[in-house]
Design a protein around this motif. Sequence first.
Motif, PDB file in Angstrom:
ATOM      1  N   ASP A  36      16.181   4.069  -0.101  1.00 12.32           N
ATOM      2  CA  ASP A  36      17.094   3.097  -0.704  1.00 12.32           C
ATOM      3  C   ASP A  36      18.531   3.592  -0.651  1.00 12.32           C
ATOM      4  O   ASP A  36      18.800   4.794  -0.709  1.00 12.32           O
ATOM      5  CB  ASP A  36      16.687   2.794  -2.144  1.00 12.32           C
ATOM      6  CG  ASP A  36      15.466   1.880  -2.199  1.00 12.32           C
ATOM      7  OD1 ASP A  36      15.064   1.358  -1.151  1.00 12.32           O
ATOM      8  OD2 ASP A  36      14.910   1.706  -3.298  1.00 12.32           O
ATOM      9  N   HIS A  37      19.477   2.664  -0.617  1.00 12.54           N
ATOM     10  CA  HIS A  37      20.859   2.996  -0.274  1.00 12.54           C
ATOM     11  C   HIS A  37      21.796   1.925  -0.809  1.00 12.54           C
ATOM     12  O   HIS A  37      21.366   0.881  -1.301  1.00 12.54           O
ATOM     13  CB  HIS A  37      20.995   3.084   1.252  1.00 12.54           C
ATOM     14  CG  HIS A  37      20.445   1.868   1.940  1.00 12.54           C
ATOM     15  ND1 HIS A  37      19.103   1.743   2.237  1.00 12.54           N
ATOM     16  CD2 HIS A  37      21.025   0.706   2.353  1.00 12.54           C
ATOM     17  CE1 HIS A  37      18.890   0.561   2.791  1.00 12.54           C
ATOM     18  NE2 HIS A  37      20.051  -0.085   2.871  1.00 12.54           N
ATOM     19  N   GLY A  38      23.087   2.200  -0.687  1.00  9.97           N
ATOM     20  CA  GLY A  38      24.113   1.238  -1.043  1.00  9.97           C
ATOM     21  C   GLY A  38      25.165   1.179   0.043  1.00  9.97           C
ATOM     22  O   GLY A  38      25.327   2.116   0.835  1.00  9.97           O
ATOM     23  N   PHE A  39      25.912   0.077   0.070  1.00  8.24           N
ATOM     24  CA  PHE A  39      26.906  -0.171   1.114  1.00  8.24           C
ATOM     25  C   PHE A  39      28.315  -0.116   0.525  1.00  8.24           C
ATOM     26  O   PHE A  39      28.543  -0.507  -0.628  1.00  8.24           O
ATOM     27  CB  PHE A  39      26.683  -1.545   1.743  1.00  8.24           C
ATOM     28  CG  PHE A  39      25.352  -1.695   2.417  1.00  8.24           C
ATOM     29  CD1 PHE A  39      25.170  -1.262   3.714  1.00  8.24           C
ATOM     30  CD2 PHE A  39      24.276  -2.264   1.736  1.00  8.24           C
ATOM     31  CE1 PHE A  39      23.936  -1.403   4.336  1.00  8.24           C
ATOM     32  CE2 PHE A  39      23.042  -2.410   2.348  1.00  8.24           C
ATOM     33  CZ  PHE A  39      22.862  -1.974   3.654  1.00  8.24           C
ATOM     34  N   LEU A  40      29.270   0.333   1.347  1.00  8.73           N
ATOM     35  CA  LEU A  40      30.678   0.394   0.958  1.00  8.73           C
ATOM     36  C   LEU A  40      31.510  -0.458   1.921  1.00  8.73           C
ATOM     37  O   LEU A  40      31.201  -0.539   3.113  1.00  8.73           O
ATOM     38  CB  LEU A  40      31.185   1.840   1.001  1.00  8.73           C
ATOM     39  CG  LEU A  40      30.427   2.881   0.169  1.00  8.73           C
ATOM     40  CD1 LEU A  40      31.029   4.253   0.402  1.00  8.73           C
ATOM     41  CD2 LEU A  40      30.432   2.518  -1.298  1.00  8.73           C
ATOM     42  N   GLY A  78      20.137  -3.300  14.746  1.00 14.32           N
ATOM     43  CA  GLY A  78      21.318  -4.147  14.823  1.00 14.32           C
ATOM     44  C   GLY A  78      22.484  -3.623  14.020  1.00 14.32           C
ATOM     45  O   GLY A  78      23.340  -4.404  13.580  1.00 14.32           O
ATOM     46  N   TRP A  79      22.530  -2.298  13.850  1.00 14.02           N
ATOM     47  CA  TRP A  79      23.602  -1.659  13.081  1.00 14.02           C
ATOM     48  C   TRP A  79      24.241  -0.543  13.911  1.00 14.02           C
ATOM     49  O   TRP A  79      23.580   0.063  14.766  1.00 14.02           O
ATOM     50  CB  TRP A  79      23.044  -1.051  11.787  1.00 14.02           C
ATOM     51  CG  TRP A  79      22.800  -2.067  10.721  1.00 14.02           C
ATOM     52  CD1 TRP A  79      21.789  -2.978  10.674  1.00 14.02           C
ATOM     53  CD2 TRP A  79      23.600  -2.284   9.557  1.00 14.02           C
ATOM     54  NE1 TRP A  79      21.890  -3.754   9.553  1.00 14.02           N
ATOM     55  CE2 TRP A  79      22.994  -3.356   8.844  1.00 14.02           C
ATOM     56  CE3 TRP A  79      24.753  -1.704   9.044  1.00 14.02           C
ATOM     57  CZ2 TRP A  79      23.511  -3.834   7.648  1.00 14.02           C
ATOM     58  CZ3 TRP A  79      25.263  -2.176   7.853  1.00 14.02           C
ATOM     59  CH2 TRP A  79      24.663  -3.233   7.168  1.00 14.02           C
ATOM     60  N   PRO A  80      25.508  -0.227  13.649  1.00 16.51           N
ATOM     61  CA  PRO A  80      26.159   0.872  14.367  1.00 16.51           C
ATOM     62  C   PRO A  80      25.623   2.231  13.910  1.00 16.51           C
ATOM     63  O   PRO A  80      25.223   2.397  12.760  1.00 16.51           O
ATOM     64  CB  PRO A  80      27.638   0.720  14.012  1.00 16.51           C
ATOM     65  CG  PRO A  80      27.643  -0.014  12.702  1.00 16.51           C
ATOM     66  CD  PRO A  80      26.446  -0.930  12.744  1.00 16.51           C
ATOM     67  N   THR A  81      25.618   3.168  14.819  1.00 23.48           N
ATOM     68  CA  THR A  81      25.191   4.530  14.498  1.00 23.48           C
ATOM     69  C   THR A  81      26.252   5.207  13.630  1.00 23.48           C
ATOM     70  O   THR A  81      27.443   5.136  13.934  1.00 23.48           O
ATOM     71  CB  THR A  81      24.991   5.349  15.780  1.00 23.48           C
ATOM     72  OG1 THR A  81      24.109   4.643  16.647  1.00 23.48           O
ATOM     73  CG2 THR A  81      24.419   6.724  15.472  1.00 23.48           C
ATOM     74  N   PHE A 103      27.370  -9.430   7.469  1.00 29.63           N
ATOM     75  CA  PHE A 103      27.388  -8.307   6.531  1.00 29.63           C
ATOM     76  C   PHE A 103      27.580  -6.975   7.257  1.00 29.63           C
ATOM     77  O   PHE A 103      28.189  -6.044   6.715  1.00 29.63           O
ATOM     78  CB  PHE A 103      26.084  -8.289   5.717  1.00 29.63           C
ATOM     79  CG  PHE A 103      26.061  -7.261   4.618  1.00 29.63           C
ATOM     80  CD1 PHE A 103      26.898  -7.363   3.523  1.00 29.63           C
ATOM     81  CD2 PHE A 103      25.197  -6.178   4.683  1.00 29.63           C
ATOM     82  CE1 PHE A 103      26.881  -6.420   2.510  1.00 29.63           C
ATOM     83  CE2 PHE A 103      25.174  -5.215   3.670  1.00 29.63           C
ATOM     84  CZ  PHE A 103      26.014  -5.342   2.581  1.00 29.63           C
ATOM     85  N   VAL A 104      27.074  -6.882   8.478  1.00 26.38           N
ATOM     86  CA  VAL A 104      27.193  -5.631   9.237  1.00 26.38           C
ATOM     87  C   VAL A 104      28.658  -5.261   9.449  1.00 26.38           C
ATOM     88  O   VAL A 104      29.029  -4.079   9.395  1.00 26.38           O
ATOM     89  CB  VAL A 104      26.466  -5.751  10.591  1.00 26.38           C
ATOM     90  CG1 VAL A 104      26.627  -4.472  11.410  1.00 26.38           C
ATOM     91  CG2 VAL A 104      24.983  -6.041  10.370  1.00 26.38           C
ATOM     92  N   SER A 105      29.513  -6.258   9.676  1.00 22.24           N
ATOM     93  CA  SER A 105      30.927  -5.968   9.921  1.00 22.24           C
ATOM     94  C   SER A 105      31.683  -5.660   8.636  1.00 22.24           C
ATOM     95  O   SER A 105      32.684  -4.936   8.649  1.00 22.24           O
ATOM     96  CB  SER A 105      31.592  -7.147  10.651  1.00 22.24           C
ATOM     97  OG  SER A 105      31.497  -8.332   9.894  1.00 22.24           O
ATOM     98  N   SER A 106      31.223  -6.183   7.488  1.00 20.23           N
ATOM     99  CA  SER A 106      31.914  -5.900   6.222  1.00 20.23           C
ATOM    100  C   SER A 106      31.432  -4.613   5.575  1.00 20.23           C
ATOM    101  O   SER A 106      32.171  -3.993   4.812  1.00 20.23           O
ATOM    102  CB  SER A 106      31.738  -7.076   5.252  1.00 20.23           C
ATOM    103  OG  SER A 106      30.372  -7.329   4.993  1.00 20.23           O
ATOM    104  N   ALA A 107      30.205  -4.199   5.882  1.00 19.29           N
ATOM    105  CA  ALA A 107      29.677  -2.937   5.339  1.00 19.29           C
ATOM    106  C   ALA A 107      30.088  -1.811   6.275  1.00 19.29           C
ATOM    107  O   ALA A 107      29.458  -1.559   7.300  1.00 19.29           O
ATOM    108  CB  ALA A 107      28.164  -3.011   5.205  1.00 19.29           C
ATOM    109  N   LYS A 108      31.160  -1.137   5.927  1.00 19.83           N
ATOM    110  CA  LYS A 108      31.717  -0.109   6.805  1.00 19.83           C
ATOM    111  C   LYS A 108      31.004   1.234   6.678  1.00 19.83           C
ATOM    112  O   LYS A 108      31.171   2.120   7.524  1.00 19.83           O
ATOM    113  CB  LYS A 108      33.208   0.082   6.508  1.00 19.83           C
ATOM    114  CG  LYS A 108      34.046  -1.164   6.738  1.00 19.83           C
ATOM    115  CD  LYS A 108      33.952  -1.631   8.182  1.00 19.83           C
ATOM    116  CE  LYS A 108      34.863  -2.824   8.446  1.00 19.83           C
ATOM    117  NZ  LYS A 108      34.736  -3.323   9.827  1.00 19.83           N
ATOM    118  N   ASP A 109      30.217   1.390   5.618  1.00 26.16           N
ATOM    119  CA  ASP A 109      29.524   2.666   5.410  1.00 26.16           C
ATOM    120  C   ASP A 109      28.322   2.409   4.514  1.00 26.16           C
ATOM    121  O   ASP A 109      28.273   1.417   3.770  1.00 26.16           O
ATOM    122  CB  ASP A 109      30.468   3.678   4.752  1.00 26.16           C
ATOM    123  CG  ASP A 109      30.002   5.128   4.926  1.00 26.16           C
ATOM    124  OD1 ASP A 109      28.949   5.342   5.565  1.00 26.16           O
ATOM    125  OD2 ASP A 109      30.693   6.022   4.429  1.00 26.16           O
TER     126      ASP A 109
END
Length: 447
Positions: free
Chosen positions: A79-83, A192-195, A142-148
């Motif tokens: 489990d994790h969170g996005f910034l 579908g996410w950046p490394t 969401f992938v583009s707004s979640a930078k980390d």
Amino acid sequence: MPHAVAVDLGATSGRFALGNYQEGRIKFEVVEQIPHGATERNGRLEWDLDLLLSLCRRAADYGAANGAQTLGIDSWGVDHGFLDADGNLLGAPVCYRDLSHLDAFEALRPHRERLYALTGIQHQPFNTICQLYARRAEDPMFVSSAKDWMIFPDLLGYLLSGERNHELTQASTTQLLGLDGQWSAEAFEIAGWPTPERVAHQPGSLGGQVGGLRIAHVGSHDTASAVAGFGVLGADQIFLNVGTWSLVGCVIPQPIATPEAERLNFTNERTIDGQVRFLRNVPGFYVINRIHEELRVGKPVPEWLASATLPEETVDLLHPDFFNPDSMVETCAALAGRRPRSIEEWAGFALGSLTATLAKLPGDLERLTGRKFNSIRVGGGGSQSVAFCGALAQATGLTVHAGPAEATVLGNVGVQFLASGVFGSHAEMFAAISRSADVSVYAPNRR
């Protein structure tokens, strides 16, 4: 005398302990424990991050007032969170049991064989790769707004100190880390996410500051800390950490990612010293506790299990229906084809189902590793159950060495002392941990 504060977060409770090192032994005392759980909000199962963050802050304050130099945080995996781009949290973290992850799990089915070859990680709907896939499926933007993003202990460490980190033992639970210990660009492409740009670091170093303490990067996956908390493990020993989940396996130097290991759904997660925890996830006291709760048994779980009568029927706890059923009692009754008639029969059913499921795994481990196992080292809350340990010895035919119950805390504190220089090597740390653990022995009755 060196002191350290360990925060240990399980899926149903969180606590912190103050540890010290004296006369060659690590000693600690649990200071505070709180219940917590995921809550349904807006169609999602979410964690109360503020509750856990406040526990961490109280731990830091308590440690600073009582001579601690470091703070280490461990938790369950995946489990994790996005910034966002400014480092702000994007919503509450989603719980691994959210049903959207089952949909993602099915969507990723065509990639399973390749993902196992890349990562050696078991196929489970709660894996981080399924969660990232689910978030992208819900909102492709969401992938583009979640930078980390960071897994829980590193996320909490960031919110406390501002330091960003990916810790190796947690990263290895994601099904996104390659067999070489580096992020797998191909696995991230499948999701579908950046490394991530930051590599995953082995624990045993110091990081940011919170309340006058340094954050120590421990084995932040709780099972990694628990395995460290067993101290020196022999090549003929299986480890079993029993809590919400039962994690059963052995320590090996390199991953085993063969088709047979994939078929049996074994996973290759990292240890605190860079080796591999080769293990299988089995629902543990999660099933037992839910049965106990639904039946409204009027005695604590250990007493209830001690009253168990031999079951007429058991069920395989690896059945997918045990992921997150509406009623654990009804699920068990349906799979068993009958309903136990008394509280004592239910205790026998629950205990027998868990030990019967676990008893299948030593043979699998022997075939996959080529080793011969003679004993099982049990830690976690389940190690305190005389009924469970005795039944496990009988079901497996192996001697059970039970303890410490707080293996995770012991491993957490031990790695903090390694990070701060109290121990000069992993070997020195493991030897001290072995001296610090009280162990009870349960031999099987030979017939």
